[in-house]
Design an enzyme around this catalytic site. Structure first.
Site: not given
Ligand code: AMP
Length: 283
Positions: A33, A35, A37, A61, A151
């Site tokens: 993780l 910033a 997230h 995925q 994003k």
């Protein structure tokens, strides 16, 4: 923050909280993780009594098994970040909690056109895997709000479509949060950990290129602009996979712009072995 490993335990806990009138926000992640997230979790914590996050590196995925194996894991740091961002419940499932029937079984989502462009052709099966994991997580968590990052622009559209196909859009609302960037403009990403400091500097050309496209966008042919943008990436030592300008709501790829339709520029490029994506709404 309470950590749950079993889907049934988490589901039961959340349904009791909902019965008491708590609104539930959910920000799914694959860990490592940063910033970006954190901003999703903070947005949820500001708007809901209960904020749930999950960390699950989803095997279905990854079309490249190496990418899956190399996915960074920083669990202790992640737990600290989530707790300090206001996360109430963390779901940390083993793979069999997400895929009780195994990872090869599963339904097909009829995503139509949006699965056939941009990330689609280079990452076969990727968006089906994203839909499977998010569908399963939403069934378990049953949030009121789902927090996603812009994003991953195409992913947001794919997940929206999946919620429509499954009827989850009747109970869950999407909140698409802005992309957080490094001071040099590079979009924050867990993959950036695999870049050297010099590569991180070089990779900032992706954002500069997006800004250039936004600044140079004119009605008429877009072919020259896209070619110049690709050359900017190559010139800085990256290997562009695609540089596209798409209709913002349908992702139809545009070679001409009418001067009015809402558009988004999307780039995928390799910095060394690491494939990076970014996007910018142009108008
Ligand atoms: P991931 O862990 O990469 O699957 O991402 C989990 C969520 O965080 C997704 O909704 C992403 O779009 C979002 N996210 C990733 N990077 C950023 C960023 N730089 N800014 C905002 N959100 C992000």
């Amino acid at each position: 923050m309470i950590i749950f490993k079993r889907a049934a335990d988490l589901g039961l806990y959340i349904s009791r909280q909902k019965q008491k009138g708590s609104r539930v926000g959910f920000a799914p992640t694959m860990g490592a993780l940063h910033a970006g997230h954190r901003s999703l979790v903070e947005a949820s914590a500001a708007e809901n009594e209960i904020t749930v996050s999950s960390i699950f590196v989803n095997p279905t995925q990854f079309n490249d098994p190496n990418d899956f194996k190399k996915y960074p894991v920083t669990l202790e740091k992640d737990i600290d970040l989530l707790e300090s961002a206001g996360c109430s419940l963390l779901f940390l499932p083993p793979v069999e909690e997400i895929y009780p029937d195994g990872i090869t079984a599963g339904q097909h989502y009829d995503l139509g056109f949006i699965e056939t462009v941009l990330e689609g052709p280079t990452r076969p099966g990727h968006f089906q895997g994203v839909c499977r994991v998010v569908h399963r997580l939403l069934d378990i968590v049953q949030p009121d709000w789902l927090y996603l990052g812009q994003k991953d622009y195409q992913q947001c559209m794919v997940i929206r479509k999946m919620t429509e196909l499954t009827g989850l859009d009747q109970t869950i609302q999407l909140r698409i949060c802005p992309t957080l960037r490094e001071p040099n403009g590079l979009a924050m990403s867990s993959r950036n950990m695999r870049l050297s400091p010099q590569e991180r500097e070089k990779a900032a050309v992706i954002y500069r290129t997006l800004l250039y496209i936004r600044q140079q966008l004119r009605a008429g042919s877009l072919t020259g602009l896209k070619a110049t943008a690709a050359a900017m990436l190559t010139g800085a030592g990256l290997r562009p996979d695609y540089v596209e300008i798409a209709a913002a709501h349908t992702l139809e790829l545009l070679d001409e712009w009418d001067g009015a339709a809402k558009t988004t520029a999307l780039i995928a490029a390799f910095m060394g072995e690491v494939r990076l994506i970014d996007n910018l709404e142009l108008n």
